[in-house]
Design a protein around this motif. Structure first.
Motif, PDB file in Angstrom:
ATOM      1  N   VAL A   1      -9.306  15.301 -18.206  1.00 37.44           N
ATOM      2  CA  VAL A   1     -10.044  16.185 -19.117  1.00 37.44           C
ATOM      3  C   VAL A   1     -10.968  15.374 -20.012  1.00 37.44           C
ATOM      4  CG1 VAL A   1      -9.787  17.755 -21.081  1.00 37.44           C
ATOM      5  CG2 VAL A   1      -8.303  18.001 -19.084  1.00 37.44           C
ATOM      6  N   ALA A   2     -10.536  14.157 -20.369  1.00 40.78           N
ATOM      7  CA  ALA A   2     -11.352  13.288 -21.220  1.00 40.78           C
ATOM      8  C   ALA A   2     -12.556  12.716 -20.481  1.00 40.78           C
ATOM      9  CB  ALA A   2     -10.492  12.158 -21.778  1.00 40.78           C
ATOM     10  N   GLY A   3     -12.672  12.998 -19.189  1.00 42.21           N
ATOM     11  CA  GLY A   3     -13.834  12.575 -18.429  1.00 42.21           C
ATOM     12  C   GLY A   3     -13.673  11.270 -17.686  1.00 42.21           C
ATOM     13  N   LYS A   4     -12.485  10.732 -17.616  1.00 39.80           N
ATOM     14  CA  LYS A   4     -12.270   9.481 -16.894  1.00 39.80           C
ATOM     15  C   LYS A   4     -12.258   9.733 -15.389  1.00 39.80           C
ATOM     16  CE  LYS A   4      -9.605   7.137 -20.518  1.00 39.80           C
ATOM     17  NZ  LYS A   4      -8.350   6.427 -20.863  1.00 39.80           N
ATOM     18  N   GLY A   5     -12.870   8.816 -14.647  1.00 37.47           N
ATOM     19  CA  GLY A   5     -12.901   8.925 -13.201  1.00 37.47           C
ATOM     20  C   GLY A   5     -11.620   8.437 -12.560  1.00 37.47           C
ATOM     21  N   ALA A   6     -11.511   8.665 -11.264  1.00 37.46           N
ATOM     22  CA  ALA A   6     -10.291   8.299 -10.545  1.00 37.46           C
ATOM     23  C   ALA A   6     -10.023   6.803 -10.596  1.00 37.46           C
ATOM     24  CB  ALA A   6     -10.391   8.769  -9.095  1.00 37.46           C
ATOM     25  N   ALA A   7     -11.064   5.989 -10.444  1.00 37.65           N
ATOM     26  CA  ALA A   7     -10.878   4.537 -10.456  1.00 37.65           C
ATOM     27  C   ALA A   7     -10.382   4.061 -11.811  1.00 37.65           C
ATOM     28  CB  ALA A   7     -12.190   3.841 -10.091  1.00 37.65           C
ATOM     29  N   ARG A   8     -10.958   4.609 -12.875  1.00 40.03           N
ATOM     30  CA  ARG A   8     -10.544   4.190 -14.223  1.00 40.03           C
ATOM     31  C   ARG A   8      -9.126   4.646 -14.528  1.00 40.03           C
ATOM     32  NH1 ARG A   8     -13.812   5.523 -19.892  1.00 40.03           N
ATOM     33  NH2 ARG A   8     -12.404   4.320 -21.269  1.00 40.03           N
ATOM     34  N   ILE A   9      -8.791   5.865 -14.122  1.00 39.68           N
ATOM     35  CA  ILE A   9      -7.424   6.361 -14.336  1.00 39.68           C
ATOM     36  C   ILE A   9      -6.425   5.497 -13.582  1.00 39.68           C
ATOM     37  CG2 ILE A   9      -5.859   8.282 -13.846  1.00 39.68           C
ATOM     38  CD1 ILE A   9      -8.200  10.176 -14.386  1.00 39.68           C
ATOM     39  N   SER A  10      -6.774   5.138 -12.351  1.00 35.26           N
ATOM     40  CA  SER A  10      -5.872   4.299 -11.554  1.00 35.26           C
ATOM     41  C   SER A  10      -5.639   2.957 -12.232  1.00 35.26           C
ATOM     42  CB  SER A  10      -6.457   4.088 -10.151  1.00 35.26           C
ATOM     43  OG  SER A  10      -6.526   5.307  -9.447  1.00 35.26           O
ATOM     44  N   ALA A  11      -6.700   2.361 -12.760  1.00 33.12           N
ATOM     45  CA  ALA A  11      -6.588   1.035 -13.370  1.00 33.12           C
ATOM     46  C   ALA A  11      -5.896   1.083 -14.729  1.00 33.12           C
ATOM     47  CB  ALA A  11      -7.976   0.411 -13.509  1.00 33.12           C
ATOM     48  N   GLU A  12      -6.202   2.099 -15.545  1.00 34.11           N
ATOM     49  CA  GLU A  12      -5.716   2.125 -16.915  1.00 34.11           C
ATOM     50  C   GLU A  12      -4.380   2.836 -17.091  1.00 34.11           C
ATOM     51  OE1 GLU A  12      -8.711   3.758 -19.436  1.00 34.11           O
ATOM     52  OE2 GLU A  12     -10.141   2.116 -19.097  1.00 34.11           O
ATOM     53  N   HIS A  13      -4.070   3.790 -16.209  1.00 39.41           N
ATOM     54  CA  HIS A  13      -2.880   4.609 -16.416  1.00 39.41           C
ATOM     55  C   HIS A  13      -1.879   4.526 -15.261  1.00 39.41           C
ATOM     56  CE1 HIS A  13      -4.762   6.434 -19.924  1.00 39.41           C
ATOM     57  NE2 HIS A  13      -5.866   6.616 -19.191  1.00 39.41           N
ATOM     58  N   ILE A  14      -2.364   4.558 -14.032  1.00 40.92           N
ATOM     59  CA  ILE A  14      -1.447   4.552 -12.896  1.00 40.92           C
ATOM     60  C   ILE A  14      -0.843   3.169 -12.679  1.00 40.92           C
ATOM     61  CG2 ILE A  14      -1.199   4.944 -10.419  1.00 40.92           C
ATOM     62  CD1 ILE A  14      -1.657   7.493 -11.931  1.00 40.92           C
ATOM     63  N   LEU A  15      -1.694   2.145 -12.594  1.00 37.99           N
ATOM     64  CA  LEU A  15      -1.216   0.799 -12.284  1.00 37.99           C
ATOM     65  C   LEU A  15      -0.173   0.291 -13.267  1.00 37.99           C
ATOM     66  CD1 LEU A  15      -1.359  -1.662 -10.467  1.00 37.99           C
ATOM     67  CD2 LEU A  15      -3.322  -2.475 -11.787  1.00 37.99           C
ATOM     68  N   PRO A  16      -0.371   0.418 -14.592  1.00 39.27           N
ATOM     69  CA  PRO A  16       0.680  -0.067 -15.515  1.00 39.27           C
ATOM     70  C   PRO A  16       2.021   0.630 -15.321  1.00 39.27           C
ATOM     71  CG  PRO A  16      -1.391   0.271 -16.687  1.00 39.27           C
ATOM     72  CD  PRO A  16      -1.567   0.868 -15.324  1.00 39.27           C
TER      73      PRO A  16
ATOM     74  N   ALA B   1       0.830  -1.201   0.000  1.00 35.71           N
ATOM     75  CA  ALA B   1       0.000   0.000   0.000  1.00 35.71           C
ATOM     76  C   ALA B   1       0.871   1.259   0.000  1.00 35.71           C
ATOM     77  CB  ALA B   1      -0.928  -0.001   1.214  1.00 35.71           C
ATOM     78  N   ARG B   2       1.898   1.286   0.827  1.00 40.64           N
ATOM     79  CA  ARG B   2       2.791   2.453   0.897  1.00 40.64           C
ATOM     80  C   ARG B   2       3.561   2.634  -0.411  1.00 40.64           C
ATOM     81  NH1 ARG B   2       4.946   4.915   5.621  1.00 40.64           N
ATOM     82  NH2 ARG B   2       3.686   4.509   7.476  1.00 40.64           N
ATOM     83  N   ILE B   3       4.120   1.546  -0.928  1.00 38.97           N
ATOM     84  CA  ILE B   3       4.891   1.627  -2.175  1.00 38.97           C
ATOM     85  C   ILE B   3       4.010   2.124  -3.312  1.00 38.97           C
ATOM     86  CG2 ILE B   3       6.037   0.239  -3.947  1.00 38.97           C
ATOM     87  CD1 ILE B   3       7.826   0.657  -1.608  1.00 38.97           C
ATOM     88  N   THR B   4       2.799   1.577  -3.419  1.00 42.76           N
ATOM     89  CA  THR B   4       1.890   1.961  -4.496  1.00 42.76           C
ATOM     90  C   THR B   4       1.468   3.419  -4.373  1.00 42.76           C
ATOM     91  OG1 THR B   4       1.045  -0.308  -4.570  1.00 42.76           O
ATOM     92  CG2 THR B   4      -0.277   1.388  -5.647  1.00 42.76           C
ATOM     93  N   ARG B   5       1.120   3.840  -3.148  1.00 40.75           N
ATOM     94  CA  ARG B   5       0.695   5.226  -2.947  1.00 40.75           C
ATOM     95  C   ARG B   5       1.802   6.208  -3.307  1.00 40.75           C
ATOM     96  NH1 ARG B   5       1.274   9.081   0.984  1.00 40.75           N
ATOM     97  NH2 ARG B   5      -0.470  10.555   1.235  1.00 40.75           N
ATOM     98  N   ALA B   6       3.017   5.925  -2.838  1.00 39.28           N
ATOM     99  CA  ALA B   6       4.137   6.836  -3.105  1.00 39.28           C
ATOM    100  C   ALA B   6       4.413   6.952  -4.602  1.00 39.28           C
ATOM    101  CB  ALA B   6       5.381   6.353  -2.374  1.00 39.28           C
ATOM    102  N   ALA B   7       4.379   5.829  -5.306  1.00 40.13           N
ATOM    103  CA  ALA B   7       4.639   5.856  -6.741  1.00 40.13           C
ATOM    104  C   ALA B   7       3.494   6.522  -7.500  1.00 40.13           C
ATOM    105  CB  ALA B   7       4.859   4.435  -7.255  1.00 40.13           C
ATOM    106  N   ALA B   8       2.267   6.257  -7.055  1.00 40.19           N
ATOM    107  CA  ALA B   8       1.111   6.819  -7.759  1.00 40.19           C
ATOM    108  C   ALA B   8       1.010   8.330  -7.573  1.00 40.19           C
ATOM    109  CB  ALA B   8      -0.168   6.141  -7.269  1.00 40.19           C
ATOM    110  N   LEU B   9       1.357   8.819  -6.391  1.00 41.20           N
ATOM    111  CA  LEU B   9       1.270  10.261  -6.141  1.00 41.20           C
ATOM    112  C   LEU B   9       2.132  11.057  -7.118  1.00 41.20           C
ATOM    113  CD1 LEU B   9       1.253  10.578  -2.237  1.00 41.20           C
ATOM    114  CD2 LEU B   9      -0.597  11.156  -3.827  1.00 41.20           C
ATOM    115  N   SER B  10       3.291  10.490  -7.466  1.00 33.31           N
ATOM    116  CA  SER B  10       4.186  11.197  -8.391  1.00 33.31           C
ATOM    117  C   SER B  10       3.640  11.228  -9.817  1.00 33.31           C
ATOM    118  CB  SER B  10       5.565  10.530  -8.384  1.00 33.31           C
ATOM    119  OG  SER B  10       5.505   9.215  -8.907  1.00 33.31           O
ATOM    120  N   LEU B  11       2.643  10.398 -10.092  1.00 37.19           N
ATOM    121  CA  LEU B  11       2.087  10.331 -11.450  1.00 37.19           C
ATOM    122  C   LEU B  11       0.832  11.165 -11.627  1.00 37.19           C
ATOM    123  CD1 LEU B  11       2.452   6.484 -12.102  1.00 37.19           C
ATOM    124  CD2 LEU B  11       3.886   8.298 -13.035  1.00 37.19           C
ATOM    125  N   TRP B  12       0.133  11.456 -10.524  1.00 39.07           N
ATOM    126  CA  TRP B  12      -1.163  12.113 -10.648  1.00 39.07           C
ATOM    127  C   TRP B  12      -1.071  13.524 -11.217  1.00 39.07           C
ATOM    128  CZ3 TRP B  12      -6.098  10.944 -10.887  1.00 39.07           C
ATOM    129  CH2 TRP B  12      -6.507   9.679 -10.451  1.00 39.07           C
TER     130      TRP B  12
END
Length: 271
Positions: A166-181, A145-156
């Motif tokens: 801007v394209a209208g994607k929600g936080a959950a979708r952005i996390s799954a499609e863009h942050i996680l990979p 959880a800590r590793i993921t949060r720290a890495a994800a914060l730098s990407l947001w």
């Protein structure tokens, strides 16, 4: 980098191969006792010697490898399966009550020595491999959880994330499609480290009698059984001890090599 990756891969592969082969073949039945052959040193028949019950140590090491790997692998799976979504959720809601709740929960778990609490959990739930998996897995959750949060914060705040918003994607979708990979490489490296720590934790729990139970072999319990016979049968402790050392060393080298190999800055430097 390449040397660590290759050496770590070789050592880890040998342990995995021994575990897989043990499902089909072992030199002897790992649970078969042969009292007349007890405490033999390594020889042509018993390549790693025998224990105080005459059981073949090589067979026990091979079966013990699959026990250690299974416990550590499932525990890491629990940690990633629960910890990664929590870390992504905390990063997506940074500064909110959800983020604070997740991180303070992580702090609470980290406030106690992991092995001590794992011993407490298995003592309450009962000794056994399943409860060892649960105990070890619980302490993998805040790590991921800590590793993921720290890495994800730098990407947001990156441009491609802003474009997705801007394209209208929600936080959950952005996390799954863009942050996680984009954090997966880091999670893979951390997974190898936690895997090696899981091997050590399983051995520690088995050493105090709270891990896998007889007749299932465990490297930690083999060490515990050998502690009163080290003076006249040192191979009883050396064999499982070296198995643990080489496995953990191999996984740590593999993780170190993967970290360097997957680091984009180092890839650019090599190019």
């Amino acid at each position: 980098m390449t040397r660590n990756l290759i050496l770590g891969g070789v050592l880890s592969s040998l342990v995995l191969l021994a575990a897989l082969v043990s499902f089909l073949w072992t030199p002897f039945d790992h649970a078969a006792m042969n009292i007349p052959a007890k405490l033999q040193t390594p020889n042509a028949q018993h390549w790693l010697g025998t224990d105080h019950f005459g059981r073949d140590l090589m067979s026990m090491i091979m079966v013990g490898a699959r026990t250690s790997i299974a416990v550590a692998l499932v525990a890491v799976g629990i940690g990633m399966g629960a910890g990664v979504p929590l870390g992504l959720a905390a990063a997506a809601r940074n500064g909110t009550w959800l983020d604070e709740g997740i991180m303070r929960g992580n702090d609470l778990v980290f406030a106690f020595p992991s092995l001590v609490i794992a011993i407490l959990i298995t003592a309450v739930l009962g000794a056994g491999a399943v409860n060892a998996i649960i105990a070890i897995g619980i302490f993998n959750i805040p790590v991921f959880a800590r590793i993921t949060r720290a890495a994800a914060l730098s990407l947001w705040e990156r441009e491609f994330i802003l474009a997705a918003r801007v394209a209208g994607k929600g936080a959950a979708r952005i996390s799954a499609e863009h942050i996680l990979p984009n954090v997966m490489n880091l999670l893979i490296v951390q997974g190898t480290i936690q895997f090696s720590l899981g091997i050590l934790a399983e051995a520690g729990l088995s050493y105090v009698g709270l891990g896998a139970q007889p007749p299932t072999p465990s490297w930690g319990r083999m060490l515990a059984d050998a502690q009163t016979m080290v003076s006249f049968a040192p191979h009883l402790a050396l064999v499982p001890g070296m198995a643990i050392i080489l496995t953990v060393l191999g996984l740590n080298l593999l993780g170190d090599g993967l970290r360097d190999f997957l680091d984009p800055k180092l890839r650019l430097a090599r190019a």
